[in-house]
Structures are given as C-alpha cells and as structure tokens.
Scaffold this motif. Structure first.
Motif, PDB file in Angstrom:
ATOM      1  N   LYS A  12       0.843  -1.196   0.000  1.00 13.19           N
ATOM      2  CA  LYS A  12       0.000   0.000   0.000  1.00 13.19           C
ATOM      3  C   LYS A  12       0.880   1.249   0.000  1.00 13.19           C
ATOM      4  N   ASP A  13       1.934   1.243   0.789  1.00 16.87           N
ATOM      5  CA  ASP A  13       2.840   2.397   0.851  1.00 16.87           C
ATOM      6  C   ASP A  13       3.541   2.620  -0.493  1.00 16.87           C
ATOM      7  N   GLN A  14       3.972   1.528  -1.137  1.00 19.24           N
ATOM      8  CA  GLN A  14       4.619   1.658  -2.444  1.00 19.24           C
ATOM      9  C   GLN A  14       3.643   2.233  -3.475  1.00 19.24           C
ATOM     10  N   LEU A  15       2.408   1.765  -3.467  1.00 15.93           N
ATOM     11  CA  LEU A  15       1.392   2.254  -4.394  1.00 15.93           C
ATOM     12  C   LEU A  15       1.139   3.734  -4.187  1.00 15.93           C
ATOM     13  N   LEU A  16       0.989   4.156  -2.951  1.00 17.48           N
ATOM     14  CA  LEU A  16       0.774   5.578  -2.663  1.00 17.48           C
ATOM     15  C   LEU A  16       1.975   6.407  -3.112  1.00 17.48           C
TER      16      LEU A  16
END
Length: 124
Positions: A12-16
C-alpha cells in the motif's frame, strides 16, 4: 530469489508513493512553445555570422516572404478561343479577328463532323 524479490505486487505504501510520483510528474508544466523567430535563430547559428543577428533576421524573413510569394499559384488556364487566336496570329490579319474566329470555328466543327464514323451497315 525469495518471494519478496520476485513478487510483482506492491504494498500500500509503495502504491501511494508511486501515485504521488506520477501526480507530481503530471502537474509539472513543460513549455513546448517555439519562439517566433526560431527559424531565423537556427539559420543564424549555422551561418558564418558575418552580420549581426538583427540584420540577419530581417534579411532571413524578407527572403522567406519572397520564397512564399514565388510559390503562389499562377493562372495556367487556357482561354476558350486560344486555338482561334493562335491561328489568327499566323495569318496576315487581313480580316478582323471576330470574323476570322467565326469562320475558324465553323471550319473546325465541319472538320470534326467529317471525322465521325459513318454507319455503312446494311439493314436487313
């Protein structure tokens, strides 16, 4: 390689983080305008620079205008009575052109008619 190194999924952090990077790139304004005198500037840059830029630019633009004018379409239409005029010019001009033209056109029509095929079939 372990699963983490081979995985194509993102956290999720990478996507954001990736989404924010893309948004930053999309918001960045890129000026792609071309200056009005860019062609003159490019030509001047590749010239021997024997004259100052302003004089070169004025001459370059004047030459460009003359080139465009030389490319304008010209009238190449042929007048309807061109053949009669050419034939009249080859004569001694003892007759007025209008009279000559009438006779010339009558003779031309008669010549064309004489070349038409004649039906020589025999009806049964």
């Amino acid at each position: 390689l372990d699963h983490e190194a081979r995985s194509a999924t993102v956290s999720k952090d990478q996507l954001l983080s990736q989404t924010e990077e893309i948004a930053a790139i999309e918001e960045e304004e890129i000026d792609i305008s071309i200056p009005y005198d860019a062609p003159a500037q490019l030509a001047y840059d590749s010239s021997d620079k024997s004259m100052d830029y302003e004089a070169f630019k004025a001459k370059y633009e004047a030459d460009a205008v003359e080139l465009v004018k030389s490319k304008q379409p010209i009238d190449i239409s042929i007048p309807y009575d061109a053949a009669a005029k050419l034939a009249y010019e080859a004569t001694d001009k003892s007759v007025a052109y209008d009279t000559f033209k009438d006779v010339y056109e009558a003779e031309a029509v008669a010549l064309v008619k004489s070349k038409q095929p004649i039906d020589i079939s025999i009806p049964y």
